[in-house]
Design an enzyme around this catalytic site. Structure first.
Site, PDB file in Angstrom:
ATOM      1  N   ARG A   1       3.690   2.678  -0.389  1.00 32.28           N
ATOM      2  CA  ARG A   1       3.301   1.435  -1.077  1.00 32.28           C
ATOM      3  C   ARG A   1       3.564   0.207  -0.211  1.00 32.28           C
ATOM      4  O   ARG A   1       2.844  -0.787  -0.304  1.00 32.28           O
ATOM      5  CB  ARG A   1       4.003   1.338  -2.428  1.00 32.28           C
ATOM      6  CG  ARG A   1       5.503   1.240  -2.354  1.00 32.28           C
ATOM      7  CD  ARG A   1       6.159   1.329  -3.719  1.00 32.28           C
ATOM      8  NE  ARG A   1       6.044   2.659  -4.291  1.00 32.28           N
ATOM      9  CZ  ARG A   1       6.699   3.036  -5.391  1.00 32.28           C
ATOM     10  NH1 ARG A   1       7.452   2.172  -6.045  1.00 32.28           N
ATOM     11  NH2 ARG A   1       6.589   4.256  -5.850  1.00 32.28           N
TER      12      ARG A   1
ATOM     13  N   THR B   1       7.040   6.200   6.212  1.00 32.14           N
ATOM     14  CA  THR B   1       6.628   5.022   5.459  1.00 32.14           C
ATOM     15  C   THR B   1       5.613   4.185   6.218  1.00 32.14           C
ATOM     16  O   THR B   1       4.722   3.578   5.618  1.00 32.14           O
ATOM     17  CB  THR B   1       7.860   4.167   5.104  1.00 32.14           C
ATOM     18  OG1 THR B   1       8.826   4.991   4.451  1.00 32.14           O
ATOM     19  CG2 THR B   1       7.494   3.019   4.188  1.00 32.14           C
TER      20      THR B   1
ATOM     21  N   LYS C   1      16.093   1.645  -2.264  1.00 31.41           N
ATOM     22  CA  LYS C   1      15.953   1.245  -0.861  1.00 31.41           C
ATOM     23  C   LYS C   1      15.624  -0.242  -0.775  1.00 31.41           C
ATOM     24  O   LYS C   1      14.567  -0.643  -0.315  1.00 31.41           O
ATOM     25  CB  LYS C   1      14.876   2.094  -0.172  1.00 31.41           C
ATOM     26  CG  LYS C   1      15.232   3.579  -0.140  1.00 31.41           C
ATOM     27  CD  LYS C   1      14.171   4.410   0.533  1.00 31.41           C
ATOM     28  CE  LYS C   1      14.576   5.880   0.590  1.00 31.41           C
ATOM     29  NZ  LYS C   1      13.564   6.722   1.260  1.00 31.41           N
TER      30      LYS C   1
ATOM     31  N   TYR D   1       2.421   8.507 -13.959  1.00 23.90           N
ATOM     32  CA  TYR D   1       2.436   8.619 -12.510  1.00 23.90           C
ATOM     33  C   TYR D   1       1.789   9.902 -11.991  1.00 23.90           C
ATOM     34  O   TYR D   1       1.059   9.869 -11.007  1.00 23.90           O
ATOM     35  CB  TYR D   1       3.882   8.521 -11.993  1.00 23.90           C
ATOM     36  CG  TYR D   1       4.466   7.152 -12.186  1.00 23.90           C
ATOM     37  CD1 TYR D   1       4.283   6.157 -11.238  1.00 23.90           C
ATOM     38  CD2 TYR D   1       5.171   6.830 -13.345  1.00 23.90           C
ATOM     39  CE1 TYR D   1       4.796   4.879 -11.415  1.00 23.90           C
ATOM     40  CE2 TYR D   1       5.691   5.558 -13.540  1.00 23.90           C
ATOM     41  CZ  TYR D   1       5.492   4.586 -12.570  1.00 23.90           C
ATOM     42  OH  TYR D   1       5.993   3.333 -12.756  1.00 23.90           O
TER      43      TYR D   1
ATOM     44  N   GLU E   1       9.554  -2.638  -2.417  1.00 26.35           N
ATOM     45  CA  GLU E   1      10.894  -3.138  -2.138  1.00 26.35           C
ATOM     46  C   GLU E   1      10.951  -4.030  -0.898  1.00 26.35           C
ATOM     47  O   GLU E   1      11.759  -4.961  -0.838  1.00 26.35           O
ATOM     48  CB  GLU E   1      11.878  -1.972  -1.980  1.00 26.35           C
ATOM     49  CG  GLU E   1      12.159  -1.196  -3.271  1.00 26.35           C
ATOM     50  CD  GLU E   1      13.099  -1.922  -4.226  1.00 26.35           C
ATOM     51  OE1 GLU E   1      13.300  -3.141  -4.071  1.00 26.35           O
ATOM     52  OE2 GLU E   1      13.617  -1.250  -5.131  1.00 26.35           O
TER      53      GLU E   1
ATOM     54  N   GLY F   1      15.522   9.495   2.822  1.00 25.96           N
ATOM     55  CA  GLY F   1      14.821  10.251   3.855  1.00 25.96           C
ATOM     56  C   GLY F   1      13.328  10.018   3.779  1.00 25.96           C
ATOM     57  O   GLY F   1      12.845   9.213   2.986  1.00 25.96           O
TER      58      GLY F   1
ATOM     59  N   LYS G   1      13.255  -0.242   6.772  1.00 25.62           N
ATOM     60  CA  LYS G   1      11.985   0.421   7.098  1.00 25.62           C
ATOM     61  C   LYS G   1      10.852  -0.067   6.213  1.00 25.62           C
ATOM     62  O   LYS G   1       9.685  -0.053   6.624  1.00 25.62           O
ATOM     63  CB  LYS G   1      12.125   1.939   7.045  1.00 25.62           C
ATOM     64  CG  LYS G   1      12.529   2.519   5.688  1.00 25.62           C
ATOM     65  CD  LYS G   1      11.373   2.834   4.768  1.00 25.62           C
ATOM     66  CE  LYS G   1      11.883   3.329   3.422  1.00 25.62           C
ATOM     67  NZ  LYS G   1      10.802   3.639   2.484  1.00 25.62           N
TER      68      LYS G   1
END
Length: 337
Positions: free
Chosen positions: A260, A253, A111, A54, A286, A141, A196
């Site tokens: 992503r 986000t 999340k 990563y 997600e 957050g 979100k």
């Protein structure tokens, strides 16, 4: 946790966000061990202080170690930090649970909402482990992993019914570049973080379609409204949704190309199929997995969530992009609330 030694944390696993939080903890003076599924990742962290999967360009703290053995990682930490896909939590945690110590606090970074049960991560943790809710915390957050790995400033909320446990983890992850706040509103933090992602998919789609900044602002604002409606129906405090784990996470986000979920939505908006967008994004998204479960929660509590409903329908390829946009814009006019 003794006052005479640093806090100890085990981070499962070595993905992008897990690695970022492990670095935060180590920089805060916490003893950290990362559980990696692949031996080559664990070896690279131990030998070269890098995660080549990563962040190959970022040097990790020398004191941060890794293992592929869950029992070794779970040998006496104060905190077990879980950063795995929400849909695999139940199965993985069942295997790890026998190794969790009597005093370990579990901290969820997840999340998402489980598709089969419509439960939040903290609820799955208590169900699988039998632990009380006081032993389960959430960190949430506006935290883009790449920026945190670069040492850029960020903040988050640590939520736990036990305020002392929240404060202890706050201390364990407080660095000059990462500022954690505490809360007792676990439901609000988790729902803000989960919904979100769905709203970010919608913003990404709008961006990919070239619908403009007005559309983006509309989706973020109305997305926050539907997130707040659902969260309050499930016992959350409205102030939480206006804070870091609500509006803060939503803005980051929805706005950043590092997100992503936004990126996945952008691929859809440019005409890719769901399968093609998944291949192009290459990481767990997600919002795609959780949209239907979030919508089911909304229906169960008689909550209107029009953006979530349209995105869920679009992900199942039951409508076209043009039909999805029209469905939102052609809803009957009503007072803003």
């Amino acid at each position: 946790m003794s006052q005479n030694r640093p806090a100890r944390a085990a981070v499962f696993s070595a993905g992008s966000w897990g690695t970022a939080v492990a670095k935060i903890l180590a920089d805060a003076g916490t003893d950290v061990i990362v559980h990696a599924r692949r031996s080559e990742i664990a070896d690279a962290i131990n030998t070269h202080h890098r995660n080549p999967g990563y962040f190959p360009d970022i040097e990790l703290p020398a004191a941060l170690t890794a293992t592929t053995d869950p029992a070794t990682a779970l040998d006496g930490p104060d905190f077990l930090v879980l950063s795995i896909p929400a849909q695999t939590l139940r199965t993985n945690l069942a295997a790890w649970a026998p190794h969790i110590g009597d005093d370990t606090v579990i901290v969820s970074l997840m999340k998402g909402i489980e598709q089969s049960s419509h439960l939040r991560a903290s609820q799955i943790i208590t169900e699988v482990t039998g632990l009380s809710a006081d032993r389960v915390a959430v960190l949430s957050g506006p935290n883009l992993a790449r920026e945190i790995m670069d040492g850029r400033p960020a903040a988050a909320t640590v939520a736990c019914p036990d305020e002392d446990a929240a404060r202890r983890f706050q201390q364990a992850c407080h660095t000059p570049y990462f500022r954690p706040y505490t809360s007792t509103d676990v439901a609000g933090c988790e729902l803000g973080g989960a919904v979100k992602n769905v709203i970010a998919l919608a913003v990404g789609i709008a961006s990919g379609m070239g619908l403009g900044d007005n559309a983006t602002a509309m989706l973020i604002t109305r997305g926050l409204a539907e997130t707040t409606r659902l969260a309050m129906a499930l016992g959350a405090h409205p102030a939480t949704l206006a804070g870091l784990s609500g509006m803060g996470d939503l803005v980051a986000t929805c706005s950043s190309p590092l997100s992503r979920n936004r990126t996945f939505g952008t691929h859809l908006g440019r005409g890719l199929s769901v399968e093609q967008a998944a291949a192009a994004t290459r990481q767990t998204t997600e919002g795609v997995k959780s949209a239907e479960a979030i919508l089911a929660l909304a229906h169960a509590h008689d909550i209107e969530m029009p953006i979530t409903e349209v995105i869920s329908t679009l992900l199942h390829e039951k409508v076209t992009l043009a039909q999805a946009a029209a469905a939102l814009m052609q809803r009957p006019p009503k007072p803003e609330r």
